[in-house]
Design an enzyme around this catalytic site. Sequence first.
Site, short mmCIF file in Angstrom:
data_model
loop_
_atom_site.label_atom_id
_atom_site.label_comp_id
_atom_site.label_asym_id
_atom_site.label_seq_id
_atom_site.Cartn_x
_atom_site.Cartn_y
_atom_site.Cartn_z
N GLU A 185 0.80 -1.22 0.00
CA GLU A 185 0.00 0.00 0.00
C GLU A 185 0.85 1.29 0.00
OE1 GLU A 185 -3.11 -0.17 2.95
OE2 GLU A 185 -4.07 -1.86 1.93
N GLU A 283 -5.49 -8.29 -0.34
CA GLU A 283 -6.21 -7.98 0.90
C GLU A 283 -7.66 -7.64 0.56
OE1 GLU A 283 -4.72 -5.10 3.70
OE2 GLU A 283 -2.63 -5.75 3.44
#
Length: 492
Positions: A185, A283
């Site tokens: 991320e 995720e």
Amino acid sequence: MRIIFACVLVACVVAVAGQQCPQGSLSFTVDLSQPTVPFNHVWERCVGSGHASLALREDWREQLSRAHDECGFQFVRFHGIFDDDMSVYLPEANTDGKGSDYSFYNVDAVYDFLLGIGMKPIVELSFMPEDMARCNNTVFHYKGGTCPPKDYATWAAMITAFIEHLEERYGAEEVQAWFFEVWNEPNCGFWTATQAEYFTMYNWTVRAIKAVDPKLQVGGPATCQSQWIPEFIEYCNTNKLPYDFVSTHEYPTDVKNVQRNTLQQVFTQARAQAGKTPLFYTEYNSGLYPGLHDDNYASAFVINNVLETQGLVDLMSYWTFSDVFEEQGFISVPFHEGFGMIANYNIAKPVYRAFELLHRSGDRIFNVTGNSASPTVQVLATLDSKKQYLNLLVYNHDIPSSNLTTKTACVNVIGAKNNKAILERIDSAHANATQEWRAMGSPTYLAEKDVRHLQDASKMPREPIVLQQAGNAFQYVLNLEPEAVASITLPL
């Protein structure tokens, strides 16, 4: 007529047999003579965890072994293989007596265990060791470093040594079956730099890996909210960099106006952006804050999204398999809405049972007809590869803010020769240790007898049922409370 009541006064999943579809019920039909299409278990390909050093804990290992055996997870992905608590980068420590800056002892302990239980890692290449970092910014209780390296050549040298060590220890053929994901991320607080510098990081990293073994599988950008996919692909193509997969993350709470099919909408767009490149969602879960992770909401969410996103992605990784987790420090309360599907004390949450049911579903899927009145109730009908059983997953799901009510599903099976089946349920009174824990007064610490009691409460009883003749079909009727899941397994 026989009625099996699951609760007193309040209907959870109430099974009603031996009558025509009642007025107001939602009718579904599965015709076994009709063709099936593949039902790919992409959700089993991976499951998430917190950070690498947790894999040295006995309780973490016990729970992952269980999740692999009972839910079929093949890979596990976690942050921080290069975190300082893993002691990988130790400049001037002469870790091997030959002047090496690296120690892979803890890395080996983690990967040895994974391979020993029949799993593999998706290796998230993160975070930045303190002695290599350009700045001191970190995330979480365990202080994962979010800064770029002071010198990319130093980072690349560590990557080279890491990959060479893995292939020496496990063999090139084994490591070629793993996936290497560059960072985590970079657009959501885990990268103290720009998009352009992340691409520089990817450039150095993928070149270092492919220089050791061109067959190793590397990808990115590992972004949150399905971002940067076109930009990542454009950068790689412009700079002639390989990317073996595109990875990103999505939670329904990432979207302002969340809808029941939010993940389907987002995955469809990402699929179009990724083209034919394998698309990994490394995720996802029922939501970050709030996620209702401890209740049966998450169970119905998972089954609904597995059905709605079929054919859109190549890998899904639920975040996470366990509440052995410490982004904000380790929380002692057994049920605290942690991301895990297994609570402290190795107590399965309702969502764990949903993954267990999905693992037992077949690999061919039937088209189910009927029900245009209420989209919240759906039936997933699958056939195993040996054509020995039909599995029906019936559920009632909507977003948390909806006014979801109990619905009646009337399921008809045409073409079956047997009408004796097994019913399993997940709702407020079945496979729901969370509710039982609350009834106990929500204790923070559990005695051994309490652990046994809650583990028993988390189980799904297998209830023998008989489907009743209704014309040319066998029929069963279920009352489904909000976010309830029912499984019917019918031997053929």
